[in-house]
Scaffold this motif. Structure first.
Motif, short mmCIF file in Angstrom:
data_model
loop_
_atom_site.label_atom_id
_atom_site.label_comp_id
_atom_site.label_asym_id
_atom_site.label_seq_id
_atom_site.Cartn_x
_atom_site.Cartn_y
_atom_site.Cartn_z
N GLU A 1 0.84 -1.19 0.00
CA GLU A 1 0.00 0.00 0.00
C GLU A 1 0.88 1.25 0.00
N LYS A 2 2.01 1.18 0.67
CA LYS A 2 2.93 2.31 0.71
C LYS A 2 3.41 2.67 -0.70
N HIS A 3 3.76 1.64 -1.49
CA HIS A 3 4.22 1.89 -2.85
C HIS A 3 3.09 2.47 -3.71
N LEU A 4 1.90 1.91 -3.60
CA LEU A 4 0.77 2.40 -4.38
C LEU A 4 0.44 3.84 -4.01
N LYS A 5 0.53 4.18 -2.73
CA LYS A 5 0.28 5.56 -2.29
C LYS A 5 1.35 6.51 -2.82
N LYS A 6 2.58 6.02 -2.93
CA LYS A 6 3.67 6.83 -3.48
C LYS A 6 3.37 7.18 -4.94
N VAL A 7 2.94 6.20 -5.71
CA VAL A 7 2.58 6.43 -7.11
C VAL A 7 1.41 7.41 -7.18
N GLN A 8 0.43 7.21 -6.33
CA GLN A 8 -0.73 8.11 -6.28
C GLN A 8 -0.27 9.54 -6.02
N ARG A 9 0.59 9.72 -5.05
CA ARG A 9 1.08 11.06 -4.71
C ARG A 9 1.84 11.66 -5.89
N GLU A 10 2.71 10.88 -6.53
CA GLU A 10 3.48 11.40 -7.67
C GLU A 10 2.55 11.85 -8.80
N LEU A 11 1.54 11.06 -9.09
CA LEU A 11 0.62 11.43 -10.16
C LEU A 11 -0.22 12.65 -9.78
N ASN A 12 -0.61 12.75 -8.53
CA ASN A 12 -1.41 13.90 -8.09
C ASN A 12 -0.59 15.17 -8.03
N GLU A 13 0.71 15.05 -7.94
CA GLU A 13 1.59 16.23 -7.90
C GLU A 13 2.18 16.57 -9.27
N ARG A 14 1.83 15.80 -10.27
CA ARG A 14 2.36 16.00 -11.63
C ARG A 14 1.51 17.05 -12.37
N PRO A 15 2.13 18.13 -12.84
CA PRO A 15 1.37 19.16 -13.57
C PRO A 15 0.70 18.57 -14.81
N ARG A 16 -0.47 19.10 -15.15
CA ARG A 16 -1.23 18.61 -16.30
C ARG A 16 -1.58 19.78 -17.21
N LYS A 17 -1.42 19.54 -18.49
CA LYS A 17 -1.76 20.55 -19.48
C LYS A 17 -3.23 20.97 -19.36
N VAL A 18 -4.11 20.00 -19.15
CA VAL A 18 -5.54 20.27 -19.06
C VAL A 18 -5.88 21.16 -17.85
N LEU A 19 -4.97 21.22 -16.88
CA LEU A 19 -5.15 22.06 -15.69
C LEU A 19 -4.28 23.31 -15.76
N ASP A 20 -3.92 23.71 -16.98
CA ASP A 20 -3.10 24.91 -17.20
C ASP A 20 -1.77 24.85 -16.48
N GLY A 21 -1.20 23.66 -16.41
CA GLY A 21 0.11 23.50 -15.79
C GLY A 21 0.09 23.26 -14.30
N TYR A 22 -1.08 23.28 -13.72
CA TYR A 22 -1.21 22.97 -12.29
C TYR A 22 -1.34 21.47 -12.12
N SER A 23 -1.04 21.00 -10.94
CA SER A 23 -1.20 19.58 -10.63
C SER A 23 -2.62 19.35 -10.09
N PRO A 24 -3.11 18.12 -10.18
CA PRO A 24 -4.41 17.82 -9.57
C PRO A 24 -4.45 18.19 -8.09
N ALA A 25 -3.35 17.96 -7.38
CA ALA A 25 -3.31 18.30 -5.95
C ALA A 25 -3.47 19.80 -5.74
N GLN A 26 -2.83 20.60 -6.57
CA GLN A 26 -2.95 22.05 -6.44
C GLN A 26 -4.39 22.52 -6.70
N VAL A 27 -5.00 21.98 -7.74
CA VAL A 27 -6.38 22.36 -8.07
C VAL A 27 -7.33 21.92 -6.96
N PHE A 28 -7.14 20.72 -6.47
CA PHE A 28 -7.96 20.19 -5.37
C PHE A 28 -7.87 21.11 -4.16
N ASN A 29 -6.65 21.45 -3.77
CA ASN A 29 -6.45 22.32 -2.60
C ASN A 29 -7.04 23.71 -2.81
#
Length: 115
Positions: free
Chosen positions: A79-107
């Motif tokens: 679960e620790k490894h899966l959560k690490k991947v989840q965190r990395e993807l949620n902190e990865r900037p996305r073009k569809v979010l104008d360069g923001y990460s999902p975590a930034q938009v969520f917050n």
């Protein structure tokens, strides 16, 4: 298993972020009515063979392939490894979010609701 895992994760979300869930037609959500009863989150399903109805999900599946090839048995990972991947993807900037990460938009959405 999927229903229980979703329920556990949805409990962690602020009310604002759990109005509905759109899912594909896989058997994983066979207990969707029980999920809705337990969480008060309405589940919607896409039309069969219509991936354009859930583009963020399809894009995320592609990003997950960088970590886990299609058909990978996820039960071999901690679960620790899966959560690490989840965190990395949620902190990865996305073009569809104008360069923001999902975590930034969520917050930002949470902060706006508090104000």
């Amino acid at each position: 298993t999927v229903r229980k895992a979703f329920e556990k994760e949805f409990k962690k979300l602020p009310k604002l972020m759990k109005k509905s869930l759109t899912y594909d037609n896989g058997t994983e959500m066979a207990q969707h009515k029980l999920f809705t009863k337990n969480t008060k989150v309405q589940v919607y399903f896409t039309h069969p063979y219509s991936p354009w109805e859930r583009p963020t999900n399809e894009n995320t599946n592609g990003l997950l392939r960088d970590y886990f090839p299609k058909g990978t048995d996820l039960s071999i990972y901690s679960e620790k490894h899966l959560k690490k991947v989840q965190r990395e993807l949620n902190e990865r900037p996305r073009k569809v979010l104008d360069g923001y990460s999902p975590a930034q938009v969520f917050n930002q959405m949470i902060i706006k609701q508090i104000k």
